[in-house]
Write an enzyme that holds these catalytic residues in place. Sequence first.
Site, mmCIF file in Angstrom:
data_model
loop_
_atom_site.group_PDB
_atom_site.id
_atom_site.type_symbol
_atom_site.label_atom_id
_atom_site.label_comp_id
_atom_site.label_asym_id
_atom_site.label_seq_id
_atom_site.Cartn_x
_atom_site.Cartn_y
_atom_site.Cartn_z
ATOM 1 N N HIS A 112 -32.497 39.668 64.999
ATOM 2 C CA HIS A 112 -33.772 39.281 65.627
ATOM 3 C C HIS A 112 -34.270 40.477 66.430
ATOM 4 O O HIS A 112 -33.535 41.027 67.268
ATOM 5 C CB HIS A 112 -33.583 38.055 66.532
ATOM 6 N N GLU B 227 -34.165 40.976 70.407
ATOM 7 C CA GLU B 227 -32.867 40.857 71.086
ATOM 8 C C GLU B 227 -32.218 42.250 71.149
ATOM 9 O O GLU B 227 -31.383 42.611 70.340
ATOM 10 C CB GLU B 227 -32.000 39.829 70.355
ATOM 11 N N HIS C 169 -26.167 38.734 69.355
ATOM 12 C CA HIS C 169 -27.527 38.257 69.670
ATOM 13 C C HIS C 169 -27.704 38.162 71.179
ATOM 14 O O HIS C 169 -26.740 38.243 71.947
ATOM 15 C CB HIS C 169 -27.745 36.846 69.088
ATOM 16 N N GLU D 44 -23.716 35.170 71.414
ATOM 17 C CA GLU D 44 -24.896 35.189 72.295
ATOM 18 C C GLU D 44 -24.481 35.807 73.616
ATOM 19 O O GLU D 44 -23.611 35.272 74.312
ATOM 20 C CB GLU D 44 -25.412 33.764 72.505
HETATM 21 O O1 LIG Z 1 -32.285 31.241 71.978
HETATM 22 C C1 LIG Z 1 -32.565 30.718 70.898
HETATM 23 O O2 LIG Z 1 -33.267 29.697 70.769
HETATM 24 C C2 LIG Z 1 -32.042 31.327 69.586
HETATM 25 C C3 LIG Z 1 -31.019 32.434 69.822
HETATM 26 C C4 LIG Z 1 -30.533 32.861 68.456
HETATM 27 O O3 LIG Z 1 -31.138 33.677 67.796
HETATM 28 N N1 LIG Z 1 -29.473 32.169 68.020
HETATM 29 C C5 LIG Z 1 -29.011 32.323 66.659
HETATM 30 C C6 LIG Z 1 -27.801 31.438 66.420
HETATM 31 C C7 LIG Z 1 -27.272 31.648 65.009
HETATM 32 C C8 LIG Z 1 -26.126 30.691 64.669
HETATM 33 O O4 LIG Z 1 -26.305 29.463 64.826
HETATM 34 O O5 LIG Z 1 -25.065 31.195 64.231
HETATM 35 C C9 LIG Z 1 -30.142 31.897 65.710
HETATM 36 O O6 LIG Z 1 -30.864 30.939 66.069
HETATM 37 O O7 LIG Z 1 -30.279 32.523 64.648
HETATM 38 ZN ZN LIG Z 2 -30.852 35.879 67.720
#
Ligand SMILES: O=C(O)CCC(=O)N[C@@H](CCC(=O)O)C(=O)O
Ligand SMILES: [Zn+2]
Length: 336
Positions: free
Chosen positions: A58, A61, A153, A218
């Site tokens: 992303h 980030e 992330h 994260e």
């Molecule tokens: O903060 C948020 O709403 C999204 C943060 C983020 O990009 N999280 C990833 C998690 C990926 C996973 O579930 O492995 C995403 O949403 O892609």
């Molecule tokens: Zn992300």
Amino acid sequence: MFQGSFLAQTLAGKTTLGLPFYLPHGANVQIMDEGVIRFGPRDPQSSPLHLVISCGVHGNETAPVELVERLIAALLSGELKPRARVMFVLGNVAALRAGTRFVQQDMNRLFCRIPEASDDDESRRATMLEMHLMRFFSRAIQDDKPRLHYDLHTAIHGSQIEKFAIYPRPNEGQNFQPAAVARLARGGVSAVLLQTSTAPTFSYFSSRHCGATAFTVELGRAAPFGQNAALDLSQMEAHLRALIGGEVPMDDSAPASMQVFRVSREIIKRSEAFELFIDAKTDNFTPLIQGQPLARDGDQTWTVDEVGARIIFPNPDVAVGQRAGLVIVPTESYAR
Ligand SMILES: O=C(O)CCC(=O)N[C@@H](CCC(=O)O)C(=O)O
Ligand SMILES: [Zn+2]
């Protein structure tokens, strides 16, 4: 080959691909693709670990990207010597240039799919990254060394637990590994979410198709380049440096301080009529009350059935078909 930093060259569109070569201090290096660089020891057979560190899937980030840039610079200068085989991936270069989460589609929803002639740039990039990881980890099949993928992330949301990881379910016949969770704790991660469903994410891809122990990690709140000073990544940086240097911790259990949850449900947006009854600014890990309404989508409604449930990534503005949030519950079990 390196006029300036690898990140600067990549963002400037000046990537120069080349054959592998040896740095003065003996490390082997190769630029595989735009934003993809691989290092290894002079004798790859001696590597105790096959490690992929990805970031920037992303484009907004940036703290993990700045961390990866520091690791790459330390390797190129010889200050950090690789004993592990390590490949770094800057995922969505176009979105990093734009400073946005994505350009056309969320790249972290484009893995584990069948490529099509009509694919857009982000879909094609996801497919290329899959090929790079398959090739990198294919070397690991010849030995029984650990294969590890950290997809780094930062989050749009605030969070009641700053550093946490999503742990995609291992393949059939394997359980979640407490030792892998223990390693994460060394990197400053305080909670892990065991994910038992399939997912179109980068970490799920490398778990499912490369046999890697993979995590989406994260690390804190998303911010633009140069605005991450308040985010302390020192423990994760030290942990990654140790892994690159070949120090593979052998803890067999996670510390008691590590909070373990299981993803109980994904709230999927099925139509534009979808309504989420949780404010999109709600912090990750905010407790939910059993019986509380969660969402409605036409005649389908979601309420909180689980005891001890919490919300992760609430976001009603996702594309139809994508998840608008995760419901998690505490667990003591690492069973798949
Ligand atoms: O903060 C948020 O709403 C999204 C943060 C983020 O990009 N999280 C990833 C998690 C990926 C996973 O579930 O492995 C995403 O949403 O892609
Ligand atoms: Zn992300």
